[in-house]
Design an enzyme around this catalytic site. Sequence first.
Site, short mmCIF file in Angstrom:
data_model
loop_
_atom_site.label_atom_id
_atom_site.label_comp_id
_atom_site.label_asym_id
_atom_site.label_seq_id
_atom_site.Cartn_x
_atom_site.Cartn_y
_atom_site.Cartn_z
N ASP A 25 -11.84 48.51 24.76
CA ASP A 25 -10.48 48.01 24.65
C ASP A 25 -9.85 48.06 23.25
OD1 ASP A 25 -11.37 47.34 27.18
OD2 ASP A 25 -10.63 45.29 27.11
N TRP A 83 -14.96 45.50 20.46
CA TRP A 83 -15.31 46.93 20.29
C TRP A 83 -15.07 47.41 18.87
CZ3 TRP A 83 -17.91 49.57 24.00
CH2 TRP A 83 -17.95 48.98 25.28
N GLU A 141 -23.03 40.03 26.67
CA GLU A 141 -22.11 41.16 26.84
C GLU A 141 -22.27 42.18 25.70
OE1 GLU A 141 -18.08 39.77 26.82
OE2 GLU A 141 -17.23 41.65 27.58
#
Length: 423
Positions: free
Chosen positions: A160, A341, A384
């Site tokens: 993203d 990210w 994650e």
Amino acid sequence: MTMTSLDEQARAILRGNDQGGYTLPTHGLYPYQWNWDSAFAAWGFATFDNARAWDELDTLMASQWDTGMVPHIIFHKPDPGYFPGPDVWQTGQSPATSGITQPPVAAIMARKVWEMDPKAGQARMAALYPKLLAWHRWWHEVRCTHGPAAITHPWESGRDNCPDWDIGMAGVDGSSAGEYQRRDTGHVNPEMRPTKQDYDRYIAMVKFGCSVDWDQARIVRDGPFLMADPGITFMLLRADEDLAVMGRALGEDVTELLGWAEDLRAALPTIWNDDLHAYDALNLKTGEFANILGSGAFMAYLADAGNPQLDAQLMRVWDKVNYGIPSADPEAATFDPRKYWRGPTWPVVNALLAIGLRDAGRADLAERLRAQTASLIRKHGFYEYFDPLDATPCGGADFTWTAAIWLTWAGRDVESDAVRGAA
Ligand code: DGY
């Protein structure tokens, strides 16, 4: 913690996130079905319940649009804990979906699930094949019009807020986003999530899609954001080739599919940035390269598109961190080791990269990556993403795709394989 107990925990996470036919990435932060998360979930399920793995892919492909696009989120059941929900996307689909897509890894994972039990999977694969083919056709006809695969929203990349998209995002006016309340920052540490300025622009792009009724040709032509994504380009190329293997096994004519793959491969030089010595994201609105080395470039190994310059870049960024491949260049000014990210290492990306490295004959590097990824999970559990410098766990916990790649790859070291008697 023993290996066996981590295997058990990983299976419990998949079962705990299973909503009956589809799997949440994690409770709270991501309360629906996400496209590429689901494909990895299928791979994970295939280690202990092959039929359930195919169900996951079926449920994903059941929400394919008539155009062939497979949406990035399927809103099976309303959940006020997520923003932007179906009322914001307004796509008119049933069940409701978002209006954008995500990396086409489903065929890559379908091939793995099939190979893990070819006999049981034959009929399931035959049913899925035309849908996957239609999705690939959509990618090639609608999104590869400039050569490499293009995205119209950073969320389509799956990566993203990576710095690759900064130049494209700078051209997006976020003021049309209006007032809204984010939900992601209520679930996890806001320092680990995209900024408010990013979010305004993400929402402005969604509003543009609504304003043209999600007409893809108009979004590509007139939308606020259009960038070539090396990551998706390589994943699509790999997925085309995996789909062709399945097609041949089904007795299908794969000429068209191989033609798409050939065209895409021929377009790879357009995303090679000579100044960066790497593949690079390209702003298709201005013709400018991002000049940012991101983990998308390393997906080249998945598509047999590595080269010595890229090898050197891989080793440079890898040697600057301690755990896995960072999502962004640790030597760049934009590097932030805990921000989504913009620096963290993602177990799921490491797993994809390891598949590519192994195929490229670099089993030594694939093993180094596996061992580092396994150590993150052993230290802190199924998060994650992680800080690649000091292993701090980031984002959501009990994450489906982290559990899945543990079962399929990261946790499969010599010891556990001996215990399980697996090949
Ligand atoms: C989110 O909401 O953060 C997702 O990454 C978008 O799909």
